[in-house]
Design a protein around this motif. Structure first.
Motif, short mmCIF file in Angstrom:
data_model
loop_
_atom_site.label_atom_id
_atom_site.label_comp_id
_atom_site.label_asym_id
_atom_site.label_seq_id
_atom_site.Cartn_x
_atom_site.Cartn_y
_atom_site.Cartn_z
N CYS A 111 0.85 -1.30 0.11
CA CYS A 111 -0.08 -0.04 0.14
C CYS A 111 0.92 1.31 -0.09
N SER A 112 0.59 2.26 -1.06
CA SER A 112 1.62 3.34 -1.23
C SER A 112 1.22 4.45 -0.60
N ALA A 113 1.85 5.57 -0.16
CA ALA A 113 1.65 6.93 0.04
C ALA A 113 2.71 7.70 -0.68
N GLU B 135 12.30 -0.51 -0.64
CA GLU B 135 11.66 -1.86 -0.26
C GLU B 135 12.05 -1.90 1.10
N GLY B 136 11.09 -3.09 1.53
CA GLY B 136 11.64 -3.52 2.96
C GLY B 136 11.19 -2.72 4.13
N MET B 137 11.68 -2.91 5.41
CA MET B 137 11.11 -2.49 6.49
C MET B 137 11.55 -1.07 6.70
N GLY B 138 12.39 -0.54 5.98
CA GLY B 138 13.02 0.85 6.07
C GLY B 138 12.13 1.86 5.21
N GLY B 139 11.04 1.27 4.59
CA GLY B 139 10.40 2.28 3.49
C GLY B 139 9.05 2.28 4.20
N ILE B 140 8.50 2.01 5.21
CA ILE B 140 7.08 2.02 5.83
C ILE B 140 6.99 3.12 6.83
N SER B 141 5.83 3.63 6.87
CA SER B 141 5.32 4.93 7.68
C SER B 141 3.99 4.48 8.13
N LEU B 142 3.54 4.94 9.02
CA LEU B 142 2.14 5.07 9.43
C LEU B 142 1.32 6.38 9.31
N LEU B 143 0.23 6.11 9.06
CA LEU B 143 -0.76 7.54 8.79
C LEU B 143 -1.74 7.22 9.33
N THR C 269 6.16 4.66 1.96
CA THR C 269 6.56 5.99 1.60
C THR C 269 7.99 5.92 0.80
N GLY C 270 8.73 4.82 1.26
CA GLY C 270 10.05 4.80 0.85
C GLY C 270 10.33 3.67 -0.11
#
Length: 432
Positions: free
Chosen positions: A175-177, A213-221, A210-211
């Motif tokens: 899911c992208s932002a 691949e992998g865990m380093g590109g995940i955010s919470l909204l 938001t970034g």
């Protein structure tokens, strides 16, 4: 030392934890006993008579959440008592400074006596997992926007992480932002699946990419469910009917950048921070459900007669009950031991120490639940195959086992995580 307290609750053998039976315990004080009595009265009066009705309706009455807050227990499901937003009225006249992890355990444990994972999850799960990221990492603006309304039962929030193609593998969600050119909004596109409380919710704590691949590109909204492009439909699942399990589609949903929870691309860390609390909650709830199955089976065995004698007089039935009891009681001991760590260790030390043990405990709890559901169904026979009636709780919990064994991390993932964490810790300590 003599027994220090009198028995409380059901007199059916193994229907209650040992401290209810008057056993001495280092964990529980008078404030815990007062809260237990208040929760028992509330659940017996306000939930137990309506459990089957709510489960069949696949929903909890909307005004009931406020009633739970006014009774002085709903805010506690976030893992502590948030006085800043919830006030200081706690069931059983417990003072905020007295409140600890064992009070939370009692609230969850007493709630689950209803014998419905769907009803319990429908009441508390969204708040249990959806609000803590905002409490711990959200901006003051977001906290003011949602904490008090959700903690007081005026609004409902849920956690939306799982996708059709990413369950336990959170790091690979899609899911992208994407930020708009003016930098004022994120535009969200994607799907979420098996989201508990989704169809009831006013807010989503939404995991997005938001970034890279992998865990380093995940955010919470934080997403308002009334935002154009948010489409939520209730799913029809094997069990947990009243929990509002939902499929969520997000199509060009514009979310203000002020609704970013914490920092961009650090969402995976926030998700992991809350996993111990979520999994521990599942452990408390799941073991009470196993105990409910044991209690129902024991009571029925004293009532039902076959071949000229009560079921309880048949050795094979006592054998089944004995195996249920030994697993429930052993698991309860570990639940309480882990709870003591939650009550005494600083948060950072909890993160470092408890991830693996709680993962193994979750697998222990859900395998015990599966065993007890199977054995209870055998003892009840055809009654456990019929919705409603004498076998109501057994039939329902039998259907709900997978709703505990998979969410929050499947058994396979939990078992592997528990061992990997232990090996990592041992290797660090001894240079293996």
């Amino acid at each position: 030392m003599a027994l220090q307290s009198s028995a409380f609750g059901s007199e059916v053998p193994y229907a209650e934890p040992t401290w209810y039976q008057g056993w001495n315990s280092p964990y529980y004080k008078d404030s815990h006993r007062r809260l237990r009595a208040a929760m028992r009265e509330f659940v017996d009066r306000e939930i137990m008579p309506f459990t089957h009705e709510w489960d069949e309706a696949r929903a909890i009455p909307r005004d009931f959440y406020r009633k739970c807050y006014e009774a002085g227990w709903l805010p506690a499901v976030v893992g502590f008592w948030p006085t800043q937003y919830a006030g200081d009225k706690i069931a059983g006249d417990v003072k905020p400074e007295e409140f600890d992890a064992f009070h939370v355990l009692i609230i969850l444990d007493e709630l689950c006596r209803v014998g419905s994972g769907g009803v319990a999850a429908g009441i508390i799960l969204g708040l249990n997992v959806g609000l803590p990221p905002i409490i711990h990492f959200g901006s003051k603006y977001l906290q003011e926007l949602v904490c008090k309304p959700c903690l007081t039962g005026e609004k409902i929030i849920c956690l939306a992480i799982t996708e059709p193609y990413a369950g336990s593998d959170v790091a690979n969600l899609r899911c992208s932002a994407v930020k708009t050119a003016d930098g004022k909004h994120y535009v969200v596109n994607g799907e979420k699946k098996w989201i508990t409380n989704g169809v009831f919710s006013d807010f989503l704590t939404l995991a997005v990419r938001t970034g890279g691949e992998g865990m380093g590109g995940i955010s919470l909204l934080l997403v308002d469910t009334k935002t154009p492009g948010v489409i939520i439909r209730q799913m029809h699942c094997q069990g947990m009917w009243a929990s509002g399990t939902s499929y969520i589609t997000l199509e060009d949903v514009k979310v203000p950048v002020e609704h970013l929870i914490g920092r961009e691309n650090e969402g995976f860390k926030y998700i992991m921070y809350n996993f111990n609390h979520e999994r521990w909650s599942i452990c408390v709830e799941g073991n009470r459900f196993s105990r409910v199955l044991l209690e129902e089976s024991m009571a029925y065995a004293f009532k039902r007669s076959t071949f000229g004698k009560k079921l309880i007089e048949h050795p094979v039935i006592r054998f089944k009950l004995a195996h249920m009891a030994r697993q429930v009681e052993a698991t309860q001991s570990v639940v309480e031991s882990v709870t003591y760590q939650l009550a005494t260790l600083p948060p950072r030390e909890q993160m470092r120490t408890l991830g693996g043990p709680i993962a193994l405990l979750k697998a222990q709890v859900t395998q015990t639940l599966e065993f007890c559901a199977r054995e209870a169904a055998q003892i009840f026979g055809g009654l456990a195959y019929t919705r409603g009636g004498q076998g109501e709780k057994v039939e329902r919990l039998y259907r709900e086992v997978r709703g505990f064994a998979i969410p929050g991390g499947s058994e396979e993932i939990m078992l592997d995580l528990g061992i990997r964490q232990a090996i990592k810790k041992a290797s660090t300590a001894s240079k293996l």
